[in-house]
Design a protein around this motif. Structure first.
Motif, PDB file in Angstrom:
ATOM      1  N   ALA A  33      59.430   8.648  27.065  1.00  0.00           N
ATOM      2  CA  ALA A  33      58.736   8.825  25.783  1.00  0.00           C
ATOM      3  C   ALA A  33      57.443   9.604  25.973  1.00  0.00           C
ATOM      4  O   ALA A  33      56.539   9.146  26.674  1.00  0.00           O
ATOM      5  CB  ALA A  33      58.449   7.461  25.163  1.00  0.00           C
ATOM      6  N   ALA A  34      57.364  10.769  25.363  1.00  0.00           N
ATOM      7  CA  ALA A  34      56.168  11.612  25.480  1.00  0.00           C
ATOM      8  C   ALA A  34      56.314  12.815  24.560  1.00  0.00           C
ATOM      9  O   ALA A  34      57.424  13.162  24.159  1.00  0.00           O
ATOM     10  CB  ALA A  34      55.997  12.116  26.917  1.00  0.00           C
ATOM     11  N   PHE A  35      55.177  13.425  24.239  1.00  0.00           N
ATOM     12  CA  PHE A  35      55.220  14.750  23.614  1.00  0.00           C
ATOM     13  C   PHE A  35      55.378  15.773  24.739  1.00  0.00           C
ATOM     14  O   PHE A  35      54.805  15.593  25.826  1.00  0.00           O
ATOM     15  CB  PHE A  35      53.939  15.026  22.838  1.00  0.00           C
TER      16      PHE A  35
ATOM     17  N   VAL B 158      58.267  -6.885  36.059  1.00  0.00           N
ATOM     18  CA  VAL B 158      59.273  -5.851  36.332  1.00  0.00           C
ATOM     19  C   VAL B 158      58.661  -4.930  37.384  1.00  0.00           C
ATOM     20  O   VAL B 158      57.485  -4.542  37.263  1.00  0.00           O
ATOM     21  CB  VAL B 158      59.621  -5.076  35.040  1.00  0.00           C
ATOM     22  N   ASN B 159      59.424  -4.598  38.418  1.00  0.00           N
ATOM     23  CA  ASN B 159      58.771  -3.891  39.530  1.00  0.00           C
ATOM     24  C   ASN B 159      59.303  -2.488  39.797  1.00  0.00           C
ATOM     25  O   ASN B 159      58.931  -1.880  40.788  1.00  0.00           O
ATOM     26  CB  ASN B 159      58.839  -4.741  40.807  1.00  0.00           C
ATOM     27  N   LYS B 160      60.187  -1.991  38.913  1.00  0.00           N
ATOM     28  CA  LYS B 160      60.737  -0.647  39.183  1.00  0.00           C
ATOM     29  C   LYS B 160      60.580   0.257  37.958  1.00  0.00           C
ATOM     30  O   LYS B 160      61.013  -0.110  36.862  1.00  0.00           O
ATOM     31  CB  LYS B 160      62.227  -0.755  39.540  1.00  0.00           C
ATOM     32  N   LEU B 161      60.022   1.433  38.186  1.00  0.00           N
ATOM     33  CA  LEU B 161      59.857   2.380  37.074  1.00  0.00           C
ATOM     34  C   LEU B 161      60.117   3.811  37.555  1.00  0.00           C
ATOM     35  O   LEU B 161      59.637   4.218  38.607  1.00  0.00           O
ATOM     36  CB  LEU B 161      58.440   2.267  36.489  1.00  0.00           C
ATOM     37  N   ILE B 162      60.891   4.523  36.766  1.00  0.00           N
ATOM     38  CA  ILE B 162      61.125   5.953  37.022  1.00  0.00           C
ATOM     39  C   ILE B 162      60.373   6.731  35.945  1.00  0.00           C
ATOM     40  O   ILE B 162      60.549   6.462  34.752  1.00  0.00           O
ATOM     41  CB  ILE B 162      62.630   6.315  36.946  1.00  0.00           C
ATOM     42  N   PHE B 163      59.568   7.658  36.372  1.00  0.00           N
ATOM     43  CA  PHE B 163      58.737   8.414  35.426  1.00  0.00           C
ATOM     44  C   PHE B 163      59.185   9.870  35.307  1.00  0.00           C
ATOM     45  O   PHE B 163      59.406  10.561  36.295  1.00  0.00           O
ATOM     46  CB  PHE B 163      57.270   8.360  35.870  1.00  0.00           C
ATOM     47  N   SER B 164      59.271  10.293  34.065  1.00  0.00           N
ATOM     48  CA  SER B 164      59.664  11.656  33.719  1.00  0.00           C
ATOM     49  C   SER B 164      58.439  12.560  33.785  1.00  0.00           C
ATOM     50  O   SER B 164      57.659  12.618  32.849  1.00  0.00           O
ATOM     51  CB  SER B 164      60.234  11.575  32.303  1.00  0.00           C
TER      52      SER B 164
ATOM     53  N   VAL C 217      59.115   5.893  40.989  1.00  0.00           N
ATOM     54  CA  VAL C 217      59.439   7.250  41.435  1.00  0.00           C
ATOM     55  C   VAL C 217      59.060   8.188  40.305  1.00  0.00           C
ATOM     56  O   VAL C 217      59.424   7.965  39.144  1.00  0.00           O
ATOM     57  CB  VAL C 217      60.938   7.413  41.780  1.00  0.00           C
ATOM     58  N   SER C 218      58.301   9.214  40.632  1.00  0.00           N
ATOM     59  CA  SER C 218      57.964  10.227  39.647  1.00  0.00           C
ATOM     60  C   SER C 218      58.805  11.472  39.913  1.00  0.00           C
ATOM     61  O   SER C 218      58.850  11.973  41.034  1.00  0.00           O
ATOM     62  CB  SER C 218      56.476  10.560  39.756  1.00  0.00           C
ATOM     63  N   LEU C 219      59.487  11.928  38.883  1.00  0.00           N
ATOM     64  CA  LEU C 219      60.374  13.092  39.032  1.00  0.00           C
ATOM     65  C   LEU C 219      59.768  14.269  38.277  1.00  0.00           C
ATOM     66  O   LEU C 219      59.557  14.199  37.060  1.00  0.00           O
ATOM     67  CB  LEU C 219      61.764  12.747  38.496  1.00  0.00           C
ATOM     68  N   ARG C 220      59.450  15.312  39.025  1.00  0.00           N
ATOM     69  CA  ARG C 220      58.826  16.496  38.421  1.00  0.00           C
ATOM     70  C   ARG C 220      59.896  17.535  38.128  1.00  0.00           C
ATOM     71  O   ARG C 220      60.363  18.234  39.035  1.00  0.00           O
ATOM     72  CB  ARG C 220      57.769  17.056  39.383  1.00  0.00           C
ATOM     73  N   TYR C 221      60.251  17.615  36.858  1.00  0.00           N
ATOM     74  CA  TYR C 221      61.328  18.550  36.474  1.00  0.00           C
ATOM     75  C   TYR C 221      60.804  19.965  36.361  1.00  0.00           C
ATOM     76  O   TYR C 221      59.732  20.190  35.833  1.00  0.00           O
ATOM     77  CB  TYR C 221      61.920  18.229  35.101  1.00  0.00           C
TER      78      TYR C 221
END
Ligand code: UDP
Length: 335
Positions: free
Chosen positions: A75-77, A110-116, A167-171
């Motif tokens: 969720a983001a602009f 909650v201990n796991k997050l994947i960031f867009s 984990v941060s995923l840089r597209y």
């Protein structure tokens, strides 16, 4: 195991593809989206709740009502140009509202997050292909707001009494659509190169503007790394599994990570137009236009780290194949 994955922004272009892929793999999902840019019709799998991350009670109630194993946060602009025009709106939605999400995540343990995340965190690259070690220096509020989230995620993962990992995923340039044509790209207004060219092919637009043809590239037009949205989806699942591994090891630093996601090949604007002509069978009318501010000549990812660490492998490396999936979807969307 009835645990679920919460997908914020799962009604959007990228989130909806990850939602489909997670469900295909047997995960249960719950999508939240404020539908400002997302489409409810794109949520064809899992549960859907309409709501906004600025509403802490709403987010917290989800964690209290469902057994959530992890979060994928989309969720983001996402428009660079809009972020330059309305910076505060971008910092509020992309950064401040993420703090609400993180508060609820931590309260629920909650201990796991994947960031867009995005290649925009690098700004104008000093060196291509870009590795994750390349200095970050975003040049617009959009990229800055994403980097602020990465910073807080990193700090949280290092806090002593927490096993939070991310984990941060840089597209790079996300493109293409679900090959089964159930979902795809649907921005309003559209600003991305491939759907704009396809609009010309269906005669919704008259011509495509080429933003500059005197860049230092082989044909003078900008080179970008176009990564298929289904390859992105696979990477998210691999990243989540990466965090699930070794769950008993309480050292979150071992698992938290940042990965670039690109397909490894760059294509010029002219090459993309040529591929669209070939795939659609339509001649695309073009005109030369001013360079767009802040557009570097070449942006290509070095994705070796994701390929090696996550055992991820982009499948759509052929530009024609990418455009074929986008074209099938584009025709359906505009029927
Ligand atoms: N571009 C273009 N004409 C357009 C839209 C985009 O020439 O109407 C170029 C843009 O300068 C960039 C590439 O196409 O080099 C991809 O742009 P897009 O907006 O799709 O993604 P971005 O690279 O900005 O994330």
């Amino acid at each position: 195991n009835n645990s679920m994955i919460l997908i914020t922004g799962g009604a959007g272009y990228i989130g909806s593809h990850i939602n489909k892929e997670l469900n295909k793999k047997g995960y249960e999902t719950i999508v939240i989206d404020n539908l400002i840019n997302g489409h409810e019709s794109a949520v064809k799998w899992g549960e859907f709740l309409e709501g906004d991350l600025n509403d802490f009670e709403f987010i917290n109630s989800i964690f209290n009502s469902y057994d959530i194993e992890g979060v994928m946060h989309f969720a983001a602009f996402t428009s660079v140009a809009e972020s330059v025009e309305f910076p505060a709106m971008y910092y509020k939605n992309n950064y401040k509202n993420t703090l609400n999400l993180l508060k609820a995540v931590k309260l629920a343990n909650v201990n796991k997050l994947i960031f867009s995340s995005t290649a925009a965190v690098y700004g104008n690259p000093k060196k291509v292909p870009i590795t994750e070690n390349h200095p970050v220096n975003p040049i617009n509020p959009y990229g800055k707001s994403k980097l602020m989230v990465e910073t807080v995620l990193e700090n949280e993962s290092k806090s002593i009494d927490s096993d939070f990992k991310y984990v941060s995923l840089r597209y790079f340039n996300a493109c293409g659509a679900d090959p089964e044509t159930e979902i795809g790209e649907n921005h309003n207004p559209e600003t991305h190169l491939i759907p704009l060219i396809l609009d010309v092919a269906i005669e919704k637009r008259e011509k495509i503007a080429i933003f500059g043809d005197d860049y230092e590239t082989f044909d003078g037009t900008c080179i970008r790394d176009y990564i298929h949205v289904c390859d992105l989806a696979q990477a998210h699942i691999k990243a989540f599994e990466h965090l699930q591994e070794d769950e008993t090891n309480k050292n979150p630093l071992k698992k938290s990570n940042i990965f670039n996601l690109g397909n490894g090949n760059g294509f010029s604007v002219k090459e993309v137009i040529a591929a669209c002509e070939k795939v659609t069978g339509h001649k695309i009318k073009k005109e030369l236009a001013e360079k767009r501010e802040g557009d570097p000549a070449i942006l290509i990812a070095d994705s070796k780290k994701a390929i090696e660490t996550l055992k991820w492998e982009p499948k759509f490396t052929d530009l024609n194949k990418i455009v074929e999936t986008a074209w099938k979807w584009h025709k359906k969307l505009n029927e």
